[in-house]
Design a protein around this motif. Structure first.
Motif, PDB file in Angstrom:
ATOM      1  N   LEU A  42      -4.283  -4.570   0.238  1.00 43.72           N
ATOM      2  CA  LEU A  42      -4.484  -5.605  -0.769  1.00 43.72           C
ATOM      3  C   LEU A  42      -4.791  -6.891  -0.022  1.00 43.72           C
ATOM      4  O   LEU A  42      -4.199  -7.161   1.029  1.00 43.72           O
ATOM      5  N   THR A  43      -5.711  -7.673  -0.535  1.00 46.84           N
ATOM      6  CA  THR A  43      -6.035  -8.955   0.087  1.00 46.84           C
ATOM      7  C   THR A  43      -5.768 -10.070  -0.911  1.00 46.84           C
ATOM      8  O   THR A  43      -5.855  -9.872  -2.125  1.00 46.84           O
ATOM      9  N   GLY A  44      -5.425 -11.234  -0.367  1.00 50.22           N
ATOM     10  CA  GLY A  44      -5.156 -12.371  -1.226  1.00 50.22           C
ATOM     11  C   GLY A  44      -4.591 -13.524  -0.439  1.00 50.22           C
ATOM     12  O   GLY A  44      -4.717 -13.596   0.783  1.00 50.22           O
ATOM     13  N   VAL A  45      -3.935 -14.417  -1.156  1.00 52.84           N
ATOM     14  CA  VAL A  45      -3.340 -15.604  -0.547  1.00 52.84           C
ATOM     15  C   VAL A  45      -1.823 -15.461  -0.603  1.00 52.84           C
ATOM     16  O   VAL A  45      -1.262 -15.137  -1.644  1.00 52.84           O
ATOM     17  N   ALA A  46      -1.197 -15.722   0.543  1.00 47.94           N
ATOM     18  CA  ALA A  46       0.264 -15.630   0.629  1.00 47.94           C
ATOM     19  C   ALA A  46       0.853 -16.994   0.919  1.00 47.94           C
ATOM     20  O   ALA A  46       0.320 -17.748   1.733  1.00 47.94           O
ATOM     21  N   MET A  55       2.786 -13.014  -1.999  1.00 48.74           N
ATOM     22  CA  MET A  55       1.337 -12.794  -2.001  1.00 48.74           C
ATOM     23  C   MET A  55       0.814 -12.615  -3.414  1.00 48.74           C
ATOM     24  O   MET A  55       1.395 -11.887  -4.219  1.00 48.74           O
ATOM     25  N   VAL A  56      -0.298 -13.287  -3.670  1.00 46.74           N
ATOM     26  CA  VAL A  56      -1.047 -13.085  -4.905  1.00 46.74           C
ATOM     27  C   VAL A  56      -2.350 -12.429  -4.478  1.00 46.74           C
ATOM     28  O   VAL A  56      -3.221 -13.065  -3.884  1.00 46.74           O
ATOM     29  N   SER A  57      -2.450 -11.127  -4.728  1.00 41.92           N
ATOM     30  CA  SER A  57      -3.651 -10.406  -4.309  1.00 41.92           C
ATOM     31  C   SER A  57      -4.735 -10.529  -5.373  1.00 41.92           C
ATOM     32  O   SER A  57      -4.475 -10.880  -6.521  1.00 41.92           O
ATOM     33  N   THR A  58      -5.951 -10.235  -4.937  1.00 39.51           N
ATOM     34  CA  THR A  58      -7.093 -10.327  -5.835  1.00 39.51           C
ATOM     35  C   THR A  58      -7.537  -8.927  -6.254  1.00 39.51           C
ATOM     36  O   THR A  58      -7.242  -7.943  -5.583  1.00 39.51           O
ATOM     37  N   VAL A  59      -8.237  -8.862  -7.352  1.00 37.87           N
ATOM     38  CA  VAL A  59      -8.796  -7.607  -7.840  1.00 37.87           C
ATOM     39  C   VAL A  59     -10.226  -7.521  -7.311  1.00 37.87           C
ATOM     40  O   VAL A  59     -11.054  -8.375  -7.605  1.00 37.87           O
ATOM     41  N   GLY A  60     -10.465  -6.524  -6.475  1.00 35.44           N
ATOM     42  CA  GLY A  60     -11.805  -6.324  -5.937  1.00 35.44           C
ATOM     43  C   GLY A  60     -12.297  -7.450  -5.044  1.00 35.44           C
ATOM     44  O   GLY A  60     -13.495  -7.621  -4.865  1.00 35.44           O
ATOM     45  N   GLY A  61     -11.376  -8.237  -4.508  1.00 40.44           N
ATOM     46  CA  GLY A  61     -11.769  -9.337  -3.640  1.00 40.44           C
ATOM     47  C   GLY A  61     -12.308 -10.555  -4.364  1.00 40.44           C
ATOM     48  O   GLY A  61     -12.762 -11.504  -3.743  1.00 40.44           O
TER      49      GLY A  61
END
Length: 128
Positions: A42-46, A55-61
């Motif tokens: 999962l990618t996002g901003v922590a 962390m708040v991850s993104t959907v599909g970047g």
């Protein structure tokens, strides 16, 4: 020239986030369980604080499509596991990611940080 402009924008965003004790990163579970995380990246901003990250991850970047925040308490970092991306990871997360294993209370995780964000800064922000 486009790459130079893109690098400048990324550097500016990384600096802006770091001023708020935040960083863009990738996170996944290797063993155990953390509600809201999974075995795939999962990618996002922590938001980084001593001993934990939220962390708040993104959907599909896509940055404006956000999932619910996930908090993981970080109790240890294993720098001997430091590595770069490999195999299919180069299309799932930023191929320049610096990846280390971290331990939470209930799981073993991998944390990836890509340039221009500095892995050592992220880890020092998590240190108790």
């Amino acid at each position: 020239m486009g790459s130079v402009v893109g690098d400048e924008v990324q550097a500016h965003r990384a600096l802006w986030l770091s001023d708020q004790n935040k960083a863009e990163l990738a996170l996944r579970v290797l063993e155990g369980e953390v509600p809201g995380l999974r075995k795939s990246w999962l990618t996002g901003v922590a938001t980084l604080s001593p001993g934990s990250l939220e962390m708040v991850s993104t959907v599909g970047g896509v940055r404006f499509l956000r999932r619910k925040p996930v908090t993981a308490e970080i109790v240890a970092v294993d720098m001997t596991t430091r590595r770069g991306t490999r195999g299919i990871e180069i299309i799932k997360i930023n191929p320049t990611c610096d990846i280390v294993t971290v331990k939470s209370l209930a799981a073993t995780l991998e944390l990836g940080v890509a340039a221009p964000v500095n892995l050592e800064w992220v880890l020092s922000s998590l240190a108790k």
